[in-house]
Scaffold this motif. Structure first.
Motif, PDB file in Angstrom:
ATOM      1  N   SER A  67      14.139  54.259 -65.090  1.00  0.00           N
ATOM      2  CA  SER A  67      15.592  54.279 -65.152  1.00  0.00           C
ATOM      3  C   SER A  67      16.129  53.791 -63.802  1.00  0.00           C
ATOM      4  N   SER A  68      17.410  53.956 -63.586  1.00  0.00           N
ATOM      5  CA  SER A  68      18.030  53.338 -62.410  1.00  0.00           C
ATOM      6  C   SER A  68      19.155  54.201 -61.891  1.00  0.00           C
ATOM      7  N   CYS A  69      19.435  54.057 -60.594  1.00  0.00           N
ATOM      8  CA  CYS A  69      20.581  54.766 -60.037  1.00  0.00           C
ATOM      9  C   CYS A  69      21.885  54.213 -60.590  1.00  0.00           C
ATOM     10  N   THR A  70      21.801  53.115 -61.324  1.00  0.00           N
ATOM     11  CA  THR A  70      23.006  52.580 -61.963  1.00  0.00           C
ATOM     12  C   THR A  70      23.612  53.600 -62.928  1.00  0.00           C
ATOM     13  N   VAL A  71      22.804  54.541 -63.429  1.00  0.00           N
ATOM     14  CA  VAL A  71      23.343  55.533 -64.386  1.00  0.00           C
ATOM     15  C   VAL A  71      24.354  56.475 -63.720  1.00  0.00           C
ATOM     16  N   LEU A  81      24.033  33.584 -46.367  1.00  0.00           N
ATOM     17  CA  LEU A  81      24.165  34.834 -47.126  1.00  0.00           C
ATOM     18  C   LEU A  81      25.634  35.259 -47.090  1.00  0.00           C
ATOM     19  N   ASN A  82      26.197  35.502 -48.256  1.00  0.00           N
ATOM     20  CA  ASN A  82      27.545  36.060 -48.312  1.00  0.00           C
ATOM     21  C   ASN A  82      27.442  37.573 -48.208  1.00  0.00           C
ATOM     22  N   VAL A  83      28.040  38.130 -47.183  1.00  0.00           N
ATOM     23  CA  VAL A  83      28.106  39.599 -47.085  1.00  0.00           C
ATOM     24  C   VAL A  83      29.380  40.018 -47.815  1.00  0.00           C
ATOM     25  N   PHE A  84      29.183  40.720 -48.919  1.00  0.00           N
ATOM     26  CA  PHE A  84      30.302  40.995 -49.821  1.00  0.00           C
ATOM     27  C   PHE A  84      31.142  42.185 -49.343  1.00  0.00           C
ATOM     28  N   GLY A  85      32.121  41.906 -48.501  1.00  0.00           N
ATOM     29  CA  GLY A  85      33.084  42.935 -48.105  1.00  0.00           C
ATOM     30  C   GLY A  85      32.721  43.595 -46.797  1.00  0.00           C
ATOM     31  N   THR A 136      30.530  47.544 -44.360  1.00  0.00           N
ATOM     32  CA  THR A 136      29.764  46.860 -45.414  1.00  0.00           C
ATOM     33  C   THR A 136      29.093  47.903 -46.322  1.00  0.00           C
ATOM     34  N   GLY A 137      28.679  47.451 -47.502  1.00  0.00           N
ATOM     35  CA  GLY A 137      28.140  48.356 -48.515  1.00  0.00           C
ATOM     36  C   GLY A 137      26.873  49.061 -48.048  1.00  0.00           C
ATOM     37  N   VAL A 138      26.735  50.309 -48.444  1.00  0.00           N
ATOM     38  CA  VAL A 138      25.574  51.117 -48.028  1.00  0.00           C
ATOM     39  C   VAL A 138      24.722  51.450 -49.256  1.00  0.00           C
ATOM     40  N   ARG A 139      23.404  51.221 -49.120  1.00  0.00           N
ATOM     41  CA  ARG A 139      22.468  51.470 -50.228  1.00  0.00           C
ATOM     42  C   ARG A 139      21.225  52.178 -49.707  1.00  0.00           C
ATOM     43  N   ASP A 140      20.454  52.687 -50.666  1.00  0.00           N
ATOM     44  CA  ASP A 140      19.189  53.359 -50.365  1.00  0.00           C
ATOM     45  C   ASP A 140      18.052  52.391 -50.704  1.00  0.00           C
ATOM     46  N   TYR A 141      17.649  51.570 -49.736  1.00  0.00           N
ATOM     47  CA  TYR A 141      16.568  50.608 -49.971  1.00  0.00           C
ATOM     48  C   TYR A 141      15.238  51.340 -49.875  1.00  0.00           C
ATOM     49  N   ILE A 142      14.375  51.065 -50.864  1.00  0.00           N
ATOM     50  CA  ILE A 142      13.071  51.744 -50.896  1.00  0.00           C
ATOM     51  C   ILE A 142      11.972  50.699 -51.049  1.00  0.00           C
ATOM     52  N   SER A 198      23.476  50.036 -44.285  1.00  0.00           N
ATOM     53  CA  SER A 198      24.510  49.039 -44.590  1.00  0.00           C
ATOM     54  C   SER A 198      23.921  47.634 -44.629  1.00  0.00           C
ATOM     55  N   VAL A 199      24.687  46.715 -45.192  1.00  0.00           N
ATOM     56  CA  VAL A 199      24.230  45.318 -45.259  1.00  0.00           C
ATOM     57  C   VAL A 199      23.996  44.777 -43.848  1.00  0.00           C
ATOM     58  N   LEU A 200      24.908  45.073 -42.943  1.00  0.00           N
ATOM     59  CA  LEU A 200      24.728  44.564 -41.564  1.00  0.00           C
ATOM     60  C   LEU A 200      23.506  45.189 -40.895  1.00  0.00           C
TER      61      LEU A 200
END
Ligand code: NAD
Ligand code: UFG
Length: 336
Positions: free
Chosen positions: A126-130, A217-221, A230-236, A270-272
């Motif tokens: 599954s995905s964190c998209t849920v 690379l376009n940094v979106f926002g 910039t957007g923050v994610r949990d990269y694994i 973050s993206v940066l």
């Protein structure tokens, strides 16, 4: 865990191939079913090069229930890891029927074949998209679920199908694993993510742009409510994710039931920060520019990982530096 035979659907894909390596290294026999829609059969040779053992490869579609029944009746399969599916959010809006057919139809087909063959142990991607746009972070497994596109809706539906099945037949052992943002590649540089066409995800676009294969690379926002905007994610790291599947199988062997577990690091990046780390680790320059937000993106998303730690005894071990180093090694190895 006792060694056994594991059926891996989607096993030539990005996460599946890394998981096959760990299963083979742990002594299991592995059967891969994949229709090669988004992967290459050469991955099987590379798996053998890496770990000295080879999965049995069967080219086929998970919607082909008789094929799956045939496999399950001719091999002593004890558990299934179900990766096969389509995963691009944007594409799912353009071809929704394909997404529902492959993801939902494919899962029903697999579950039917398993039921008819008496195999009742399943690990599902599954995905964190849920979680949609979560009200707060870190995200716990009991947070509300929602979907804004057919890909996310398909994952919600499959989660619900699995829970309905488990309610009606409590003998099933099911792990619903919600991945955060997988990146990185095998440290050998032999397998990794190989998206067809222009990558939508940050890391493959970043590596291709740095290699000169794409424009900036376009940094979106840069106006999100995050420390640098910039957007923050949990990269694994994909190797940690793969290891989470082995831990889930191990857990299900000891604890029958259904579990739903986040697989992330618990760190928001973050993206940066990704760009800066990538540049520092790989001694290179990432060409980028800040542009408008990408529609549909959320500001922040990272996992509460306590359940994975407590239940599965699992946690991510690779750093962001490892992810950046291995992603770059993979990109460079593909260019020969
Ligand atoms: P991938 O595309 O690399 O692997 C999926 C594999 O499934 C491919 O090899 C593809 O050929 C195969 N496949 C597709 N349709 C099939 C069908 N009908 N029958 C048989 N095989 C089929 O993707 P991945 O990144 O390895 O993702 C694996 C799973 O994890 C997917 O279910 C995906 O939705 C889920 N997931 C991925 C991410 C991510 O960002 N990579 C995040 C969360 C969840
Ligand atoms: N980003 C850029 N430029 C790019 C690509 C991405 O700045 O070219 C940014 C995004 O705005 C976001 C971050 O990098 O802030 C990560 O974006 P990804 O596209 O790599 O990943 P997402 O978190 O947007 O999406 C991922 C999976 C989806 C899944 C979603 C669930 O790719 O399948 O997580 O949260 F639905």
């Amino acid at each position: 865990m006792d060694t056994s035979t594991i059926l891996v659907t989607g096993g030539t894909g990005y996460i599946g191939s890394h998981t096959c390596i760990l299963l083979l290294e742990a002594g299991h026999d592995v059967i891969v079913v994949d229709n090669l829609r988004n992967s290459d059969v050469a991955v099987i040779d590379r798996i053998e090069t890496i770990c000295g053992r080879r999965p049995l490869f069967i080219e086929g579609d998970v919607r082909d229930t008789p094929l799956l029944e045939d496999i399950l009746s001719n091999h002593p399969v004890t558990a299934v890891i179900h990766f096969a599916g389509l995963k691009a959010v944007g594409e799912s809006v353009s071809i929704p029927l394909d997404y529902y057919s492959t993801n939902v139809g494919g899962s029903i087909s697999l579950l039917t074949a398993m039921q008819n063959s008496g195999v009742h142990t399943l690990v599902f991607s599954s995905s964190c998209t849920v979680y949609g746009d979560p009200a707060s972070v870190p995200i716990r497994e009991d947070f509300p679920r929602s979907a804004t596109n057919p890909y996310g809706a398909s994952k919600l539906m499959i989660e619900d199908i699995l829970s309905g099945l488990h309610t009606s037949e409590p003998g099933w052992q099911i792990a619903r694993l919600r991945y955060f943002n997988p990146v990185g590649a095998h440290e050998s540089g032999l397998i990794g993510e190989d998206p067809i066409g222009t990558p939508n995800n940050l890391m493959p676009y970043l590596t291709q742009a740095t290699a000169g294969l794409r424009g900036e690379l376009n940094v979106f926002g840069s106006d999100y409510e995050t420390p640098d905007g910039t957007g923050v994610r949990d990269y694994i790291h994909v190797a940690d994710l793969a290891n989470g599947h082995v831990a889930a199988l191990d857990y299900l062997e000891k604890q029958p039931g259904m579990v739903t577990v986040n697989l992330g690091t618990g760190n928001g990046v973050s993206v940066l920060e990704v760009i800066r780390t990538f540049e520092a680790v790989n001694q290179c320059k990432v060409p980028y520019r800040i542009v408008d937000r990408r529609p549909g993106d959320i500001a922040r998303c990272w996992a509460d990982t306590r359940l994975a730690n407590d239940l599965l005894g699992w946690k991510a071990l690779h750093s962001l530096e490892d992810m950046c180093r291995d992603s770059w090694r993979w990109q460079q190895s593909q260019q020969g």
